[in-house]
Design an enzyme around this catalytic site. Structure first.
Site, PDB file in Angstrom:
ATOM      1  CB  SER A 115      -1.461   2.692   3.413  1.00  0.00           C
ATOM      2  OG  SER A 115      -0.446   1.713   3.549  1.00  0.00           O
ATOM      3  N   GLY A 116      -0.654   2.640   6.660  1.00  0.00           N
ATOM      4  CA  GLY A 116      -0.812   1.916   7.916  1.00  0.00           C
ATOM      5  C   GLY A 116      -0.183   0.532   7.916  1.00  0.00           C
ATOM      6  CE  LYS A 117       3.441  -0.118   3.059  1.00  0.00           C
ATOM      7  NZ  LYS A 117       3.035   1.311   3.085  1.00  0.00           N
ATOM      8  CB  SER A 118       5.049  -0.087   9.471  1.00  0.00           C
ATOM      9  OG  SER A 118       5.870  -0.215   8.332  1.00  0.00           O
ATOM     10  CB  SER A 129       5.781  -4.229  -2.774  1.00  0.00           C
ATOM     11  OG  SER A 129       4.660  -4.366  -1.939  1.00  0.00           O
ATOM     12  N   GLY A 165       0.836  -1.195   0.000  1.00  0.00           N
ATOM     13  CA  GLY A 165       0.000   0.000   0.000  1.00  0.00           C
ATOM     14  C   GLY A 165       0.868   1.241   0.000  1.00  0.00           C
ATOM     15  CG  LEU A 166      -0.723   4.862  -1.790  1.00  0.00           C
ATOM     16  CD1 LEU A 166      -1.806   5.943  -1.770  1.00  0.00           C
ATOM     17  CD2 LEU A 166       0.288   5.128  -2.894  1.00  0.00           C
ATOM     18  CB  SER A 167       4.343   6.345   1.915  1.00  0.00           C
ATOM     19  OG  SER A 167       4.958   6.860   3.071  1.00  0.00           O
TER      20      SER A 167
END
Length: 198
Positions: free
Chosen positions: A35-38, A105, A31-33
């Site tokens: 976005s909440g991934k980490s 990614s 997902g975008l920077s």
């Protein structure tokens, strides 16, 4: 390319799984920077560890400062970054751990290659699209990266001056402007339970 190498047989994946009493898998958050991934990856890792599962999170902090510290952010370097992460996450999954990757990614082809690498090894690959409107990501902008990208200070910034190719058929689609971090991590956790991966 190395030519004088020979595969050394050891335990089969099934034997290792029986000994560890756990299956392996890769959970690929994209997902975008901002976005909440980490944040979701951290919450999910804690959920799994508290449940007694072997899990490890791979993200920019432990990859870009070590294994991939020789790579920049050109398209070529981004492709190589994801290739290496794909191989490392496959090793974790093969060890019967749950690898949680948290990387923008941005290129669909690179994520498909990661999926294929796991498929060839008969290892589960769960793509999670951590979706957020660009406007919301820019409002969050915890590191001020979007602001710098808009000002032209950062070149090739995903979503602004470089493309992001959203997943077409992810196993899980999470909209982080509508769910809390806890709810997002539970969606993934429940998926793993429902598919007998934990």
């Amino acid at each position: 390319m190395a030519t004088n190498i020979t595969w050394h047989p050891n335990l089969t994946h099934n034997e290792r799984s029986d000994l560890r009493a756990q299956k392996g898998a890769t959970i690929w958050l994209t997902g975008l920077s901002a976005s909440g991934k980490s944040t979701i990856a951290c919450a999910l890792e804690q959920l799994l560890l508290k449940a007694g599962k072997h899990a490890y999170r791979l993200d920019g902090d432990n990859i870009r400062f070590g294994l991939n510290k020789d790579l920049g952010f050109t398209e070529t370097d981004r492709v190589e970054n994801i290739r290496r992460i794909s191989e490392v996450s496959k090793l974790f999954a093969d060890s019967c751990s749950i690898a949680i990757t948290s990387f923008i990614s941005p290129y669909r082809n690179d994520r498909n290659k990661a999926r294929e690498l796991h498929r060839e090894a008969n290892l589960p690959f769960i793509e999670v699209y951590v979706d957020v409107p660009l406007k919301v990501a820019e409002e969050r902008d915890p590191k001020g990266l979007y602001k710098k990208a808009r000002e032209g200070i950062i070149k090739d910034f995903t979503g602004i001056s470089a493309p992001y190719e959203a997943p077409e058929k992810p196993e899980i689609h999470i909209e982080t402007d509508k769910l809390s971090v806890e709810e997002c991590s539970l969606v993934i956790y429940d998926y793993l339970k429902d598919h007998n991966l934990i």
